[in-house]
Write a protein that holds these residues in place. Sequence first.
Motif, PDB file in Angstrom:
ATOM      1  N   ILE A  20     -15.806 -29.075  23.183  1.00 10.51           N
ATOM      2  CA  ILE A  20     -17.031 -29.519  22.960  1.00 10.51           C
ATOM      3  C   ILE A  20     -17.371 -29.989  21.600  1.00 10.51           C
ATOM      4  N   VAL A  21     -17.006 -29.344  20.509  1.00 13.76           N
ATOM      5  CA  VAL A  21     -17.125 -29.889  19.314  1.00 13.76           C
ATOM      6  C   VAL A  21     -16.562 -31.209  19.183  1.00 13.76           C
ATOM      7  N   LEU A  22     -15.250 -31.476  19.753  1.00  8.20           N
ATOM      8  CA  LEU A  22     -14.565 -32.886  19.610  1.00  8.20           C
ATOM      9  C   LEU A  22     -15.298 -33.951  20.110  1.00  8.20           C
ATOM     10  N   ALA A  23     -16.003 -33.536  21.431  1.00  7.13           N
ATOM     11  CA  ALA A  23     -16.721 -34.399  22.176  1.00  7.13           C
ATOM     12  C   ALA A  23     -17.998 -35.051  21.568  1.00  7.13           C
ATOM     13  N   LEU A  24     -18.851 -33.855  20.800  1.00  7.70           N
ATOM     14  CA  LEU A  24     -20.017 -34.145  19.893  1.00  7.70           C
ATOM     15  C   LEU A  24     -19.414 -35.177  18.780  1.00  7.70           C
ATOM     16  N   ALA A  25     -18.507 -34.900  18.132  1.00  8.08           N
ATOM     17  CA  ALA A  25     -18.006 -35.509  17.000  1.00  8.08           C
ATOM     18  C   ALA A  25     -17.530 -37.121  17.447  1.00  8.08           C
ATOM     19  N   THR A  26     -16.874 -37.216  18.334  1.00  7.71           N
ATOM     20  CA  THR A  26     -16.371 -38.393  18.903  1.00  7.71           C
ATOM     21  C   THR A  26     -17.716 -39.358  19.190  1.00  7.71           C
ATOM     22  N   ALA A  27     -18.722 -38.663  19.577  1.00  5.51           N
ATOM     23  CA  ALA A  27     -19.931 -39.367  19.824  1.00  5.51           C
ATOM     24  C   ALA A  27     -20.447 -40.253  18.655  1.00  5.51           C
ATOM     25  N   VAL A  36     -20.416 -52.064  14.855  1.00  5.55           N
ATOM     26  CA  VAL A  36     -21.663 -51.372  14.574  1.00  5.55           C
ATOM     27  C   VAL A  36     -22.380 -51.360  15.960  1.00  5.55           C
ATOM     28  N   ARG A  37     -22.509 -52.665  16.441  1.00  2.40           N
ATOM     29  CA  ARG A  37     -23.276 -52.690  17.899  1.00  2.40           C
ATOM     30  C   ARG A  37     -22.535 -52.115  18.890  1.00  2.40           C
ATOM     31  N   GLN A  38     -21.351 -51.864  18.844  1.00  2.40           N
ATOM     32  CA  GLN A  38     -20.639 -51.165  20.074  1.00  2.40           C
ATOM     33  C   GLN A  38     -20.898 -49.667  19.915  1.00  2.40           C
ATOM     34  N   GLU A  39     -20.500 -49.402  18.626  1.00  2.00           N
ATOM     35  CA  GLU A  39     -20.959 -47.776  18.521  1.00  2.00           C
ATOM     36  C   GLU A  39     -22.227 -47.511  18.954  1.00  2.00           C
ATOM     37  N   LEU A  40     -23.230 -48.199  18.467  1.00  2.00           N
ATOM     38  CA  LEU A  40     -24.396 -47.757  18.699  1.00  2.00           C
ATOM     39  C   LEU A  40     -24.828 -48.002  20.371  1.00  2.00           C
ATOM     40  N   THR A  41     -24.223 -48.919  21.106  1.00  4.89           N
ATOM     41  CA  THR A  41     -24.222 -48.994  22.655  1.00  4.89           C
ATOM     42  C   THR A  41     -23.575 -47.821  23.193  1.00  4.89           C
ATOM     43  N   ARG A  42     -22.496 -47.511  22.607  1.00  2.00           N
ATOM     44  CA  ARG A  42     -21.905 -46.028  23.295  1.00  2.00           C
ATOM     45  C   ARG A  42     -22.875 -45.000  22.907  1.00  2.00           C
ATOM     46  N   ARG A  43     -23.183 -44.752  21.666  1.00  2.00           N
ATOM     47  CA  ARG A  43     -24.154 -43.587  21.567  1.00  2.00           C
ATOM     48  C   ARG A  43     -25.413 -43.770  22.305  1.00  2.00           C
ATOM     49  N   GLN A  44     -25.874 -44.809  22.610  1.00  2.00           N
ATOM     50  CA  GLN A  44     -27.175 -44.870  23.038  1.00  2.00           C
ATOM     51  C   GLN A  44     -26.943 -44.511  24.683  1.00  2.00           C
ATOM     52  N   SER A  45     -25.846 -44.753  25.152  1.00  2.00           N
ATOM     53  CA  SER A  45     -25.373 -44.208  26.667  1.00  2.00           C
ATOM     54  C   SER A  45     -25.268 -42.670  26.669  1.00  2.00           C
ATOM     55  N   GLN A  46     -24.657 -42.167  25.474  1.00  2.34           N
ATOM     56  CA  GLN A  46     -24.325 -40.738  25.693  1.00  2.34           C
ATOM     57  C   GLN A  46     -25.612 -39.779  25.136  1.00  2.34           C
ATOM     58  N   THR A  47     -26.472 -40.326  24.073  1.00  5.24           N
ATOM     59  CA  THR A  47     -27.642 -39.370  23.562  1.00  5.24           C
ATOM     60  C   THR A  47     -28.947 -40.120  23.648  1.00  5.24           C
ATOM     61  N   GLY A  48     -29.142 -41.357  24.106  1.00  8.41           N
ATOM     62  CA  GLY A  48     -30.417 -41.982  24.142  1.00  8.41           C
ATOM     63  C   GLY A  48     -30.921 -42.546  22.823  1.00  8.41           C
ATOM     64  N   LEU A  49     -29.905 -42.431  21.823  1.00 10.86           N
ATOM     65  CA  LEU A  49     -30.303 -43.049  20.457  1.00 10.86           C
ATOM     66  C   LEU A  49     -30.813 -44.418  20.378  1.00 10.86           C
ATOM     67  N   THR A  50     -31.990 -44.610  19.687  1.00 10.70           N
ATOM     68  CA  THR A  50     -32.634 -45.951  19.742  1.00 10.70           C
ATOM     69  C   THR A  50     -33.300 -46.074  18.346  1.00 10.70           C
ATOM     70  N   PHE A  51     -33.730 -47.360  17.929  1.00 12.02           N
ATOM     71  CA  PHE A  51     -34.397 -47.766  16.701  1.00 12.02           C
ATOM     72  C   PHE A  51     -35.657 -48.146  17.245  1.00 12.02           C
ATOM     73  N   ALA A  52     -36.975 -47.628  16.877  1.00 12.60           N
ATOM     74  CA  ALA A  52     -38.059 -47.897  17.630  1.00 12.60           C
ATOM     75  C   ALA A  52     -39.288 -48.008  16.578  1.00 12.60           C
ATOM     76  N   TRP A  53     -40.397 -48.480  17.082  1.00 16.39           N
ATOM     77  CA  TRP A  53     -41.708 -48.417  16.283  1.00 16.39           C
ATOM     78  C   TRP A  53     -42.849 -48.577  17.164  1.00 16.39           C
ATOM     79  N   LEU A 298     -31.858 -47.040  31.440  1.00 16.66           N
ATOM     80  CA  LEU A 298     -30.673 -47.262  31.226  1.00 16.66           C
ATOM     81  C   LEU A 298     -29.662 -47.159  32.427  1.00 16.66           C
ATOM     82  N   GLU A 299     -29.660 -45.799  32.760  1.00 10.88           N
ATOM     83  CA  GLU A 299     -29.024 -45.388  33.938  1.00 10.88           C
ATOM     84  C   GLU A 299     -29.387 -46.033  35.089  1.00 10.88           C
ATOM     85  N   ALA A 300     -30.592 -46.135  35.353  1.00  8.83           N
ATOM     86  CA  ALA A 300     -31.140 -46.704  36.549  1.00  8.83           C
ATOM     87  C   ALA A 300     -30.786 -48.293  36.449  1.00  8.83           C
TER      88      ALA A 300
END
Length: 306
Positions: A20-27, A36-53, A298-300
């Motif tokens: 579990i710890v390894l999975a969270l660290a990998t995210a 950086v764009r590929q990293e953010l794309t991956r993290r968005q699919s995993q956690t819903g991270l986004t930049f908003a206003w 995004l899942e839909a």
Amino acid sequence: MQKHRSVTWLWILFGPVSWIVLALATAVRPSSGESVRQELTRRQSQTGLTFAWIDINTLSVFHATGSAIASGVRAIWFKEQAIISLEDSLEAFRPDGFSFGIIPRLAADDMCWSHDQSKLAATLLLPYGRLGIFDLGSKATLTIEPQVEMIPHVTSQCWSPDDKQIAYETDGSVKLFEIGDASNRVLAKGTDVTWSPDGEWIAFRDGETYYAVHPDGQGRKRLFHCRGAASALYWAPDSRIVAYVKVLGFLQTGPGVEANQLRVRRLADGSDDQLCPDNVSWYANYHWMTSRELMNRLEAETRRSK
């Protein structure tokens, strides 16, 4: 044999936790060769991270009426480099059910909520321009600067992690305000001040170059230079990635046309990319946030594309 059994039992007991710890660290940690764009794309699919206003027109209505709004949040879909609207994500921008009717008139684009959303740092317009902190519980106002120009002085990342200090700018100086004794001190020359989520750095801009300094004023370092830099650096939750706005020149937009481009940068290796092609405000109430609503959408979208 006994030693082998001990190792086996240790794996049974702690092995799942380790995964579990390894999975969270990998995210969070970028994969080898990942932009950086590929990293953010991956993290968005995993956690819903986004930049908003919040859309500036919606924000103006919010202040004029003092009532809650049902929409108006704009967020980045990293994979498509596109802006999408969110309908149920205002809790990242203000306390649930909050009304500006209880606060003296303040500047719409110059405010910063504490992490627990109990206090608001902002430029108060009445009875005169002053930078202060409004306490939502006591309704009291603590003055930071008694008289300021009617320009932005704080960003959405102005509070220290423990909500005991505020980083801001007046008269071209980066300052730190101690709430405990109501004192302030100058850290550097610059504008557009933000505090990293890990508490280690206060970033600021001096012309077209971004710098960072420790809260005690030590360890100043140059982060990067950007021709056309026009905004603060907005730190992602892990303090590794920043978003910012740059002004595009006529060679990129055409004669007589000026546009602001929203960009993102990973500080460790300088991987940099645009977040969207749209023209954006150089000074909006930008926030990094995680959104379950965005993940569901995004899942839909992924299911429809299959």
